[in-house]
Design a protein around this motif. Structure first.
Motif, mmCIF file in Angstrom:
data_model
loop_
_atom_site.group_PDB
_atom_site.id
_atom_site.type_symbol
_atom_site.label_atom_id
_atom_site.label_comp_id
_atom_site.label_asym_id
_atom_site.label_seq_id
_atom_site.Cartn_x
_atom_site.Cartn_y
_atom_site.Cartn_z
ATOM 1 N N ASN A 71 0.827 -1.133 -0.222
ATOM 2 C CA ASN A 71 0.025 -0.137 0.083
ATOM 3 C C ASN A 71 0.789 1.117 0.087
ATOM 4 O O ASN A 71 0.528 2.146 0.768
ATOM 5 N N MET A 72 1.910 1.213 -0.972
ATOM 6 C CA MET A 72 2.754 2.438 -0.972
ATOM 7 C C MET A 72 2.604 3.044 -2.519
ATOM 8 O O MET A 72 3.631 3.294 -3.169
ATOM 9 N N ALA A 73 1.232 3.413 -2.926
ATOM 10 C CA ALA A 73 1.103 3.934 -4.206
ATOM 11 C C ALA A 73 1.805 5.196 -4.303
ATOM 12 O O ALA A 73 2.350 5.460 -5.493
ATOM 13 N N THR A 129 -3.455 -3.470 -1.621
ATOM 14 C CA THR A 129 -5.115 -3.214 -2.223
ATOM 15 C C THR A 129 -4.871 -1.718 -2.171
ATOM 16 O O THR A 129 -5.159 -0.827 -1.712
ATOM 17 N N PRO A 130 -5.149 -1.213 -3.604
ATOM 18 C CA PRO A 130 -5.140 -1.884 -4.829
ATOM 19 C C PRO A 130 -3.811 -2.437 -5.019
ATOM 20 O O PRO A 130 -2.713 -2.048 -4.691
ATOM 21 N N PRO A 131 -3.435 -3.606 -6.109
ATOM 22 C CA PRO A 131 -2.194 -4.104 -6.421
ATOM 23 C C PRO A 131 -1.223 -3.045 -6.806
ATOM 24 O O PRO A 131 -1.735 -1.967 -7.539
ATOM 25 N N PHE A 132 0.003 -3.184 -6.533
ATOM 26 C CA PHE A 132 0.900 -2.347 -7.012
ATOM 27 C C PHE A 132 0.831 -2.101 -8.682
ATOM 28 O O PHE A 132 0.798 -3.083 -9.406
ATOM 29 N N ASP A 133 1.064 -1.037 -9.012
ATOM 30 C CA ASP A 133 0.660 -0.685 -10.609
ATOM 31 C C ASP A 133 2.299 -0.919 -11.371
ATOM 32 O O ASP A 133 3.044 -0.344 -11.114
ATOM 33 N N PRO A 134 2.060 -2.070 -12.260
ATOM 34 C CA PRO A 134 3.343 -2.549 -13.043
ATOM 35 C C PRO A 134 3.598 -1.796 -13.950
ATOM 36 O O PRO A 134 4.749 -1.179 -14.606
ATOM 37 N N HIS A 135 2.781 -0.421 -14.211
ATOM 38 C CA HIS A 135 3.201 0.748 -15.367
ATOM 39 C C HIS A 135 4.160 1.383 -14.616
ATOM 40 O O HIS A 135 4.838 2.089 -15.800
ATOM 41 N N VAL A 136 4.366 1.521 -13.485
ATOM 42 C CA VAL A 136 5.314 2.150 -12.862
ATOM 43 C C VAL A 136 6.767 1.853 -13.658
ATOM 44 O O VAL A 136 7.851 2.722 -13.955
ATOM 45 N N PHE A 137 6.927 0.709 -13.974
ATOM 46 C CA PHE A 137 8.270 0.064 -14.503
ATOM 47 C C PHE A 137 8.500 0.853 -15.924
ATOM 48 O O PHE A 137 9.539 0.855 -16.570
#
Length: 108
Positions: free
Chosen positions: A32-34, A67-75
């Protein structure tokens, strides 16, 4: 570099393929570290490092049931070799996530 997303024992992996084995693996556990996680990962990206080749290290990000899952688009904006492992039913302690990341590590 090619990106690959696949299912593995209830987890998701996102990896940019690397041509060689990294010398160092860095494991980062997120929960939970968006807001904070992208900044942390940027500081570990190849664009932010000096005197080290991007293929010399990898960053393994373990999402410990966010929650929500970590956003893979950060990569997508980061240079270097990053992998994402998601643990859906994670225990409250980060120890299992750290151990999972270490088990996946290819460097020292």
């Amino acid at each position: 570099m090619k990106q690959e997303l696949s299912k593995y024992r209830g987890t998701e992996h996102l990896a940019k393929e690397s041509k060689r084995k990294p010398g160092v693996s860095v494991v980062v556990v997120v929960y939970n570290m968006a807001r904070e996680a992208p900044r942390t990962l940027h500081s570990l990206s190849a664009a932010y490092q000096r005197h080290i080749d991007p293929d010399d290290y990898e960053v393994i990000v373990v999402d410990n049931g966010s929650t929500p899952p970590f956003d893979p688009h950060v990569f997508e904006t980061l240079k270097g070799y990053f992998r994402l492992i998601r643990i859906d039913r994670a225990p409250p302690s980060p120890v299992a996530a750290i151990n999972r990341g270490l088990a996946e590590a290819r460097g020292k």
